[in-house]
Design a protein around this motif. Structure first.
Motif, short mmCIF file in Angstrom:
data_model
loop_
_atom_site.label_atom_id
_atom_site.label_comp_id
_atom_site.label_asym_id
_atom_site.label_seq_id
_atom_site.Cartn_x
_atom_site.Cartn_y
_atom_site.Cartn_z
N LYS A 120 0.77 -1.22 0.13
CA LYS A 120 -0.03 -0.18 0.15
C LYS A 120 0.94 1.26 0.03
O LYS A 120 1.92 1.38 0.75
CB LYS A 120 -0.91 0.03 1.18
CG LYS A 120 -1.68 1.18 1.40
CD LYS A 120 -2.64 1.31 2.40
CE LYS A 120 -3.35 2.69 2.33
NZ LYS A 120 -4.63 2.84 2.97
N LYS A 121 0.76 2.11 -0.80
CA LYS A 121 1.32 3.36 -0.98
C LYS A 121 0.92 4.75 -0.24
O LYS A 121 -0.21 4.98 -0.35
CB LYS A 121 1.65 3.63 -2.43
CG LYS A 121 2.93 4.32 -2.76
CD LYS A 121 3.11 4.50 -4.48
CE LYS A 121 4.11 5.28 -4.61
NZ LYS A 121 4.14 5.90 -6.08
N ILE A 122 1.75 5.04 0.14
CA ILE A 122 1.48 6.52 1.00
C ILE A 122 2.51 7.59 0.27
O ILE A 122 3.50 7.25 0.45
CB ILE A 122 1.48 6.30 2.49
CG1 ILE A 122 0.72 5.29 3.27
CG2 ILE A 122 1.42 7.83 2.98
CD1 ILE A 122 -0.64 5.95 3.44
N THR A 123 1.79 8.81 0.03
CA THR A 123 2.57 9.58 -0.50
C THR A 123 2.31 10.94 0.34
O THR A 123 1.34 10.88 0.97
CB THR A 123 2.44 9.96 -1.96
OG1 THR A 123 1.23 10.25 -2.52
CG2 THR A 123 3.07 8.70 -2.77
N GLY A 160 7.71 2.70 15.82
CA GLY A 160 7.98 1.49 16.48
C GLY A 160 8.63 0.37 15.44
O GLY A 160 8.73 -0.87 15.89
N THR A 161 9.03 0.83 14.42
CA THR A 161 9.69 -0.23 13.52
C THR A 161 10.91 0.69 12.85
O THR A 161 11.19 1.75 13.50
CB THR A 161 8.99 -0.51 12.20
OG1 THR A 161 8.78 0.78 11.42
CG2 THR A 161 7.60 -0.82 12.46
N THR A 162 11.64 0.01 12.38
CA THR A 162 12.96 0.55 11.53
C THR A 162 12.51 0.88 10.05
O THR A 162 13.47 1.47 9.51
CB THR A 162 14.03 -0.36 11.51
OG1 THR A 162 13.78 -1.65 10.70
CG2 THR A 162 14.56 -0.71 13.07
N ILE A 163 11.28 0.79 9.50
CA ILE A 163 11.02 1.13 8.44
C ILE A 163 10.88 2.85 8.35
O ILE A 163 10.30 3.20 9.21
CB ILE A 163 9.56 0.54 8.20
CG1 ILE A 163 9.55 -0.84 8.00
CG2 ILE A 163 9.22 1.00 6.75
CD1 ILE A 163 7.98 -1.47 8.12
N GLY A 164 11.60 3.21 7.13
CA GLY A 164 11.51 4.65 7.24
C GLY A 164 12.07 5.24 5.86
O GLY A 164 12.59 4.33 4.95
N THR A 165 11.98 6.43 5.44
CA THR A 165 12.46 7.16 4.38
C THR A 165 12.74 8.42 4.63
O THR A 165 12.64 8.90 5.95
CB THR A 165 11.31 6.98 3.27
OG1 THR A 165 12.00 7.55 2.17
CG2 THR A 165 10.21 7.76 3.41
N VAL A 166 13.12 9.27 3.79
CA VAL A 166 13.43 10.54 4.06
C VAL A 166 12.73 11.39 2.80
O VAL A 166 12.37 10.91 1.78
CB VAL A 166 14.86 10.97 4.01
CG1 VAL A 166 15.55 10.24 5.38
CG2 VAL A 166 15.67 10.49 2.87
N PHE A 189 5.91 5.92 0.64
CA PHE A 189 6.04 4.61 1.14
C PHE A 189 5.25 3.55 0.57
O PHE A 189 4.16 4.03 0.12
CB PHE A 189 5.35 4.84 2.66
CG PHE A 189 6.15 5.10 3.90
CD1 PHE A 189 7.34 4.23 4.23
CD2 PHE A 189 6.01 6.29 4.58
CE1 PHE A 189 8.24 4.51 5.17
CE2 PHE A 189 6.92 6.57 5.74
CZ PHE A 189 7.84 5.60 5.99
N SER A 190 5.70 2.30 0.78
CA SER A 190 4.75 1.33 0.24
C SER A 190 4.34 0.15 1.51
O SER A 190 5.39 0.42 2.45
CB SER A 190 5.46 0.56 -0.88
OG SER A 190 5.46 1.41 -1.95
N ASN A 191 3.34 -0.63 1.13
CA ASN A 191 3.60 -1.71 2.03
C ASN A 191 3.24 -1.24 3.58
O ASN A 191 3.68 -1.62 4.49
CB ASN A 191 4.56 -2.60 2.21
CG ASN A 191 4.43 -3.91 2.46
OD1 ASN A 191 3.23 -4.32 2.55
ND2 ASN A 191 5.34 -4.74 2.60
N SER A 203 -4.15 7.65 1.68
CA SER A 203 -3.05 7.39 0.85
C SER A 203 -2.28 8.49 0.70
O SER A 203 -1.23 8.35 0.00
CB SER A 203 -3.75 6.96 -0.58
OG SER A 203 -4.35 8.17 -1.43
N MET A 204 -2.73 9.70 1.26
CA MET A 204 -1.71 10.77 1.11
C MET A 204 -1.67 11.46 2.20
O MET A 204 -2.99 12.03 2.91
CB MET A 204 -2.31 11.89 -0.07
CG MET A 204 -1.02 13.07 -0.34
SD MET A 204 -1.79 14.10 -1.34
CE MET A 204 -1.12 13.55 -2.98
#
Lengths: 502, 1119
Positions: free
Chosen positions: B160-163, B183-189, B198-200, B225-226
């Motif tokens: 699932k994509k979040i922008t 709570g996760t290490t998932i991330g972006t900048v 982001f996806s998923n 989604s945004m």
């Protein structure tokens, strides 16, 4: 370098801390003495004594006492610009908040008492042997006691029983908030002080009249004793007579000055007639500014203590021109409308001034003020003789006074009552504007009747035409023979009670 | 990136270029499969961008940074570190300057070791060096520097994509913001355009946006989604550096109650004295104007009055050195004010801190290009109100009614004295300053001259000031410097607050005379009924007075860095002033002058103050712990000396007007005093994670005012702050950007009493004995060896909030201030021979609430609107004064003295005293007063309260393109004024003129009116009473300023860096029911009044000189 500087800084730090802890904070007054260093030598004590005398330079003795006596009685109108202080006083309506009542009448008299108290407390502590040369220590105790009694006498006449403050060295409310003593207790204290004075004081301090008439003497003490025994309600005319005789027969050699006018002309102060006077030097810091309040119309404003029509008539009815012209001067073209003498401000109308001192000198007069002079004591002796049932012995005394101003003698055959009236009137003419009149009226029991009967009128002036006169009757009653205890004093000392009627 | 600095002359231009730079990168990154089209598109876009943004940003940038033009260009920094962590270097830059950094700590390695040796370099050069060879780039926005990686490569994920897009509150895209799933290490900048994707991501996930320097935010994904985010900065004002006692701190670290007024606010209003800059700008600080005379100055009360008979002015400290003459400070030299209101912030000044402390920091140079500014203004002042008095025919009928008459044919003029005495008064003000420096030395140099005239004839003030602030770095070890000011002051004041003062004379002088006497043309005309009152014209010109004063103030200091984190500072501060006052009363013209045959007087005053201070300062940062310690000691002494001489008797001559020409010389009066102080101070500041803050002070103070056993006073304080917004549980609250609560307690002291307070003083005097003047001594005060420090204990609770992207900031404080052991001149029964004795007696309490809100209502590029509002309440109560009552505030309307105020346990300070007016008896025309309970006399008591229910100030600032508009309103509500002027102007008891109100006077039985009948020589109707108590509430448009900034481009053509013209109106209008000249004056606040009246009789108008309405035109140039 860095290390050296660090050490240096550390050292500096330490030195400065030590320095700051030592004497740095000992701030010492430079333009004043302190209780610690003001009373150590004989000359310190002499200076402190003159500080007690210096109260004679306050408003009370420079002019307020004249307003309180002559203006409060029938000798004068308040004048000025209608300031309520003196109008109120004239009409016996002095409010308890009156600032003169508080600061000048009550306050300055107690200031004199306080200075005497402090000196009397300090004298025994001074170890300087110079103080005991020629018995000076005892004399100073006598002078201070005399002065304290002098002020208490004025206080008791003005206010009735007052708190007896004899220490003046504390601000502790349990000490300072003294209740009022009774009139009798105050007189007892005055008597006690005067007995100390009469024992300790010399007749003269040598031959210099500018000392002998300025310092308290045995003669002045006897004169004051005569006055208090006449004035108090439990009066004793035997004592009055005794003390008057002591004065008149004093080794100081008091004698009436032959020329009445000269007594006040500015060139004959410290004369044989003077028992105690306040000296001034013209143009100096010790000059008499009070004269300017009575005289000098050239200032362009209406002066205080304007001689009354009743007083002028009293002189005229006796043909007493010498004393009238000595005590009163008339000017025209004064530049203002005098309510009593010149309501429409007609420049041609003559307006009288209190001329007891003749030189206003721009607020810096050298004219002295008499506190006690022989003529008063002679008339007091006459009063004593008369009250003791010997009007015939009173007459020659009164006539000494009258002869000096060229007036016909009073008959020695007058009744006691007529002689009483004659003496009272003689005192009025002789002692006008010397702060005696109101006390005389109270003493003779005639204050209320005299003031109620005096014919005083107020006029208004519409378009140059005098209105019909409106008679002014002062609201005088037994209660208003005394002044109110100042409200501010009651606030500071809740143990005081107010005089009735206020 | 090296080329960037060559082509980035201004901030705004640089922003544009950087945006273009970013967009090139972006284009390259996003559209690399369409190179040609992209390039063409880009060129077109670039041109449009430049045109559009340049215009907008140039203007906006100019407004935003008006006071701090091109900060990055003028600021030079020196850093020399080797192998230090990048984070440390950034800290150093922040500490040396006003820059602060924003970055993502995951992307920027703050622990990376760097070395740099920069001397006197621009921040850009330093940053270029620091980041050379790395992928980090920077963006400088005024004082804000954003760091981000050059290339940002978001980890791409599936599912699932979040922008979304992340911007700052100004709409600027934020590159490099960490976007993490909580709570996760998932991330972006975020990328250079602030975009992320982001996806998923499951709907339960919470996404966190974090960026150093910005407030973190969190959002639940749910079905969105945004997610677009605007990150707000940590409240920008909170990073502001604030002067506190013996140092500075960041506003956000404050734990006490400190009001700050910065140069940006000061620049908006051209002032002649700095009281104007403070007035109404901050809660709890009351600026009291004794009068509208230009030289009258002002006084400040902080959180009410905490003393009754001793001094209650705050301590004023300019660049670290106390000053005793605030009027002589040139407001244009002031950079900022810090007003220390509570005990915890003022305790470091223990000895005089009880009344608060006003710290004034003046401007300094920096490592910058020389900057010269010039400010010239001209002002016209006028009376904003005139009061109607009787004209000559109305006056004549009143006099006739009172029974006074004169030859009216001689007095046939009709003079309106207000038209003669009031004038349109011009003022000129010139101000020039120069500042600059290099890496070792910086300076600020300024000069000013003001020539101000009051609205009353002859009333004027001239002041010239000179200022030099200089700092020099001798070595890494030693820094030295000086702050120096010299000023010259001269003025001509006029008598006021008096029966014979000019303002009462405007109303009471009779209209039937002119200036000069008709018969004696060399003499002023006099009132024929009350000739002792002088002509108002002569009140202004006679005596002929002059007052000049020279003052030197400043310090020299050295600061040694003994080792890293430990500094020793030694400073010698001083103030020296020298004044000469002369007066000459003409021997012919006035009545008084004639009676003295002229009167000359001269008073020479000398005042010296010095303070030697040594402080050690230790600061250490250990992980999350911030520690700073201060210890020191100081010695100080103030010494004063005056000589007064006078003489009379000038023989009618005016040829020589000095004292020497008088024939009768008065005894010269000399007064000398010293007051010495020693103190040891210490302070501990501790902060943990910027979250928990603690400050503690301890000061031991020795004063020469007390006997040796009671000299020392000990003044501790503790205060703490808790930044709740820094707590984890707070991170979800988005609308609040910052929240801090503060609590403080402390004790401060006061030893302000007459010099040599504890001694029993015996004054010299004289008496004539033996025909000569002989020495006498006169006891003047009672000794009190037990005298000790007056102590004020204060408890303060405060809260600071920043809301809505920091556009709204709120500060609120509540306090309780109790002063005990008051240094009280306790009234003594006069039977003791003394009217008062100084004792530690009684207590007084002030409680209050202060509220201040600043809001940026509109932050549009073209149009900005911000509002500052402050509001405060102070309630004072005398707890006890040893059972006594003090009456004060004396006026002398007609021979008798009345006290208009009373002090008593249970009452607030400022309680009016008098009778209760029950109105005019229609039968008699006399005023009826309430009787006391026994019915024997008029009742006397409290008849009014001078204290406002609340006070407030409101400033609205607008900017539209090149125009700025500032509107400042100020007011008080619920206070009463004792209009004692009316005792004189409505008494109808003397032959003086009266106000037109007496036209309504009672004339015939049955008349219903509130003005009694005319009663010659009877002032009982005008006894101080409720009749003269008026509502003193007012709302005043204190100042309105409209300014125009010439466009930068055109200004630069004539080699200037800025040019502004402005017009200001002061006291434009006032809404009030008060009938006197001015509701904002206080007769007893004047310098020559005694402390008791100052403290206990505020709000009295007794012929007090009103403030003027002023129109000012000015020009400000910088080059």
């Amino acid at each position: 370098m860095k290390n050296k500087l660090t050490y240096f800084a550390g050292l500096l730090f330490t030195v400065l801390i030590l320095y700051s802890c030592s004497t740095f904070l000992n701030d010492k007054p430079q333009t004043s003495l302190t209780t610690g260093n003001a009373y150590n030598s004989a000359s310190d004590i002499e200076n402190a004594l003159l500080g007690v005398y210096q109260v004679f330079y306050t408003d009370y003795y420079q002019w307020e006492n004249v307003m309180l006596s002559d203006n409060r009685a029938d000798n004068a109108y308040p004048g000025g610009s209608g300031e309520e202080t003196f109008v109120d006083e004239h009409l016996y309506q002095v409010p308890v908040t009156n600032s003169h009542d508080y600061g000048m009448w009550w306050g300055q008299l107690y200031q004199g008492i306080s200075r005497a108290n402090i000196l009397l407390e300090q004298i025994p502590l001074c170890k300087d042997p110079a103080l005991d040369v020629n018995n000076r220590r005892a004399q100073i105790i006598g002078e201070a006691s005399f002065l304290r009694a002098f002020h208490y006498f004025n206080l008791v006449k003005l206010f009735g029983g007052v708190p007896l403050e004899l220490m003046s060295n504390s601000a502790d409310p349990s000490v300072t908030r003294k209740p009022r003593s009774t009139v009798a207790q105050v007189y007892a204290q005055i008597e006690a002080d005067l007995q100390v004075a009469v024992t300790n004081l010399p007749d003269t301090y040598g031959t210099d009249p500018s000392v002998n008439t300025v310092r308290a003497t045995k003669g002045a003490t006897n004169a004051l004793l005569a006055q208090i025994w006449a004035q108090r309600s439990d009066r004793d005319y035997n004592k009055v007579l005794q003390y008057c005789t002591s004065v008149i027969g004093s080794p100081a050699g008091y004698a009436l000055w032959p020329d009445y006018h000269q007594l006040f002309d500015g060139s004959h102060y410290e004369s044989s007639e003077s028992i105690l006077e306040i000296p001034f030097i013209a143009g100096s810091a010790d000059s008499n500014w009070g004269v300017e309040l009575f005289l000098a119309p050239e200032d362009g404003w209406q002066k205080y203590c304007v001689p009354s029509k009743d007083l002028v008539a009293a002189y005229d009815s006796q043909g007493d021109t010498i004393r009238k012209n000595t005590n009163i001067i008339f000017y025209n073209n004064v530049g203002w409308a005098d309510l009593d003498w010149s309501p429409c401000g007609d420049p041609a109308t003559l307006v009288p001034f209190n001329f007891k001192q003749e030189h206003a000198a721009g607020w810096a007069s050298g004219d002295h003020l008499y506190l006690i002079r022989l003529a008063d004591i002679i008339l007091l002796e006459a009063e004593a003789q008369n009250e003791l049932g010997a009007p015939q012995l009173a007459a020659p005394l009164v006539n000494q006074i009258r002869a000096r101003v060229g007036l016909a003698p009073v008959s020695s055959g007058l009744s006691q009552a007529d002689m009483r009236t004659a003496i009272l009137n003689e005192r009025r003419l002789e002692l006008a504007f010397e702060a005696h009149r109101f006390d005389d009226l109270v003493r003779s029991g005639t204050a209320i009747s005299t003031m109620t009967n005096v014919k005083e009128y107020q006029y208004s002036c519409a378009n140059g035409t005098l209105s019909t006169p409106i008679r002014i009757i002062p609201k005088i009653d037994q209660n208003h023979l005394l002044m109110p205890i100042p409200q501010a004093e009651i606030d500071a000392n809740p143990n005081l009670t107010q005089n009735p009627g206020y | 990136m090296a080329e960037k600095k060559e082509i980035a002359p201004t901030i705004s231009f640089k922003i544009i270029l950087f945006r273009i730079f970013l967009s090139i990168k972006h284009d390259k990154y996003m559209k690399n499969n369409e190179p040609l089209r992209g390039l063409l598109y880009h060129h077109l876009k670039k041109t449009l961008l430049i045109m559009r943004i340049a215009i907008i940003l140039l203007l906006v940038g100019f407004f935003q940074t008006r006071a701090n033009d091109a900060y990055s260009q003028k600021t030079r920094l020196s850093i020399n570190v080797s192998n230090a962590e990048l984070g440390t270097v950034l800290d150093k830059i922040e500490n040396q300057s006003e820059f602060y950094f924003l970055y993502n700590e995951k992307l920027i390695d703050a622990n990376r070791k760097v070395s740099i040796d920069a001397k006197d370099e621009k921040v850009e050069d330093i940053l270029n060096t620091l980041f050379e060879g790395t992928d980090i780039k920077y963006l400088i926005l005024d004082r804000k520097i954003i760091l981000s990686p050059d290339e940002i490569s978001p980890a791409l994920q599936s599912g699932k994509k979040i922008t979304g897009n992340v911007k700052d509150s100004n709409g600027q895209p934020l590159p490099g913001v960490a976007v993490m799933v909580k709570g996760t290490t998932i991330g972006t900048v975020t990328d250079v355009n602030g975009n992320y994707s982001f996806s998923n991501i499951g709907p339960e996930a919470v996404i966190m946006f974090t960026f150093i320097g910005m407030k973190s935010q969190e959002f639940k994904v749910a079905n969105k989604s945004m997610i677009n985010v605007i990150l707000s900065e940590e409240a920008i004002g909170l990073n502001e550096v604030v002067a506190v006692g013996y140092g500075t701190t960041r506003k956000k670290d404050l734990t006490g109650a400190v009001a700050v007024i910065s140069s940006a606010e000061l620049d908006n209003r051209p002032d002649t004295q700095f009281g104007n800059s403070i007035e109404g700008k901050t809660a709890g600080v009351q600026v009291i104007r004794p009068s509208g005379q230009p030289q009258a100055g002002f006084s400040i009360k902080i959180r009410g009055t905490s003393s009754i008979t001793s001094g209650s002015d705050p301590m004023y400290i300019v660049d670290g050195v106390q000053t005793y003459s605030i009027s002589e400070i040139n407001p244009a030299d002031i950079e900022s004010f810090s007003i220390l209101k509570d005990a915890s912030s003022a305790a470091i000044y223990g000895s005089s801190g009880a009344n608060g402390v006003v710290l004034i920091t003046t401007k300094h140079g920096s490592n910058q290009k020389t900057k010269i500014s010039l400010n010239v203004s001209t002002m016209s002042s006028q009376a904003w109100k005139k009061l109607p008095a009787l004209n000559s025919s109305q006056f004549q009928s009143l006099m006739t009614e009172m029974g006074l008459s004169t030859d009216w044919n001689l007095y046939n003029t009709n003079t309106n004295w207000q038209n003669i005495i009031f004038r349109n008064a011009p003022t000129q003000n010139y101000q020039v300053s120069m500042s600059g420096g290099n890496e070792k030395t910086d300076y600020y140099l300024s000069g000013s001259f003001i020539d101000q005239n009051g609205i009353v004839l002859n009333n004027s003030l001239k002041r010239a000031t000179f200022k030099l602030n200089l700092n020099h770095k001798v070595s890494d070890f030693l820094k030295v410097g000086t702050n120096l000011s010299f000023d010259n002051w001269s003025d001509i004041s006029v008598l006021e607050n008096d029966r014979n003062g000019i303002i009462t004379r405007l109303l009471t002088s009779v209209p039937i005379i002119g200036i000069w006497d008709k018969t004696y043309p060399n003499q002023y005309a006099l009132n024929p009924f009350v000739p002792d009152l002088e002509n108002p014209y002569s009140t202004v010109y006679q005596p002929d007075v002059s007052n000049t004063n020279n003052r030197l103030h400043g310090n020299v200091f050295a600061e040694a860095t003994i080792f890293k984190d430990l500094k020793l500072k030694s400073s010698l501060g001083f103030e020296h002033s020298n004044g000469v006052y002369t007066s000459f009363q003409n021997p012919n013209q006035t009545r008084y002058g004639r009676s003295m045959d002229g009167l000359a007087s001269e008073t020479d005053n000398q005042f010296t103050y010095w303070i030697f201070e040594n402080t050690l300062n230790y600061t250490k940062k250990l992980g999350d712990h911030n520690l700073s310690l201060l210890a020191g000691f100081m010695n100080s002494r103030e010494s004063a000396r005056s000589l007064a001489i006078s003489s009379t008797g000038f023989g009618g001559s005016t040829a020589i007007q000095t004292v020497t020409a008088g024939t009768v010389q008065q005894i010269p009066q000399v007064s000398i005093y010293d007051k010495s102080h020693t103190a040891f101070i210490s302070r501990l500041n501790y902060g943990y994670k910027d979250k928990y803050l603690l400050t503690s002070n301890f000061r031991a103070d020795g004063s020469g005012q007390f006997a040796s056993t009671n000299r020392w006073g000990y003044f501790p304080s503790f205060s703490g702050g808790w930044r709740i917004s820094k707590e984890d549980f707070f991170s979800g609250i988005k609308s609040i950007n910052d929240l801090k609560i503060r609590a403080g307690w402390g004790i401060v002291g006061n030893d302000k009493a007459n010099p040599y307070a504890w001694y029993g003083l015996i004054s010299p005097g004289t008496y004539v004995m033996g025909g000569n003047i002989a020495n006498a001594t006169i006891p003047s005060t009672l000794e009190n060896v037990n005298l000790k420090w007056e102590k004020t204990e204060q408890l303060n609770l405060g809260i600071d909030i920043a809301l809505l992207d920091n556009r709204v900031t709120i500060m609120a404080d509540q306090y309780k201030k109790t002063t005990r052991d008051l240094l009280l001149y306790v009234p003594q029964p006069l039977s003791t021979g003394f009217s008062s004795a100084l004792q530690n007696a009684g207590a007084i309490q002030n409680k209050g609430f202060e509220f201040q809100i600043t809001s940026k209502n509109i932050v549009h590029h073209d149009f900005k609107w911000s509002t500052d509002f402050n509001f405060y309440v102070n309630k004072s109560k005398v707890l006890n004064i040893v059972g006594t009552t003090i009456y004060t505030g004396a006026v002398n309307p007609a021979g008798s003295t009345y006290n208009l105020a009373m002090v008593q346990a249970g009452l607030p300070l400022g309680s009016f005293y008098g009778k209760y007016d029950l109105g005019v008896d229609p039968a008699t025309g006399m005023v009826k007063y309430l009787q006391n309970s026994s019915g024997t006399a008029d009742s006397l008591g409290v008849i009014g309260n001078a204290n406002p229910k609340f006070s407030y100030g409101l400033t609205n600032s607008f900017s539209f393109k090149n125009f700025v508009l500032d509107i400042f309103l100020q007011g008080v509500q619920g206070n009463q004024i004792f209009n004692a002027t009316r005792i004189l102007t409505e008494s109808m008891s003397l032959g003086e003129n009266q106000s037109a109100a007496v036209l309504r006077r009672w004339k015939n039985p049955g008349d219903i009116t509130n003005i009694p009948k005319a009663t010659l020589n009877d002032a009982s109707n005008s006894y101080p009473s409720t009749r003269f108590i008026e509502n003193g509430s007012y709302l005043r448009v204190k100042s309105v300023t409209l300014g125009y900034n010439f466009p930068k481009a055109s200004v630069e053509k004539i080699k200037l860096s800025s040019l502004m013209i402005y017009v200001t109106a002061e006291n434009l209008f006032t809404i009030t029911k008060y009938t006197g000249f001015d509701p904002d004056v206080s007769a007893f606040a004047a310098n020559n009044q005694d402390n008791t009246s100052k403290n206990a009789a505020p709000g009295v108008d007794y012929g007090t000189y009103p403030q003027s309405k002023d129109f000012l035109f000015g020009l400000k140039v910088t080059f």
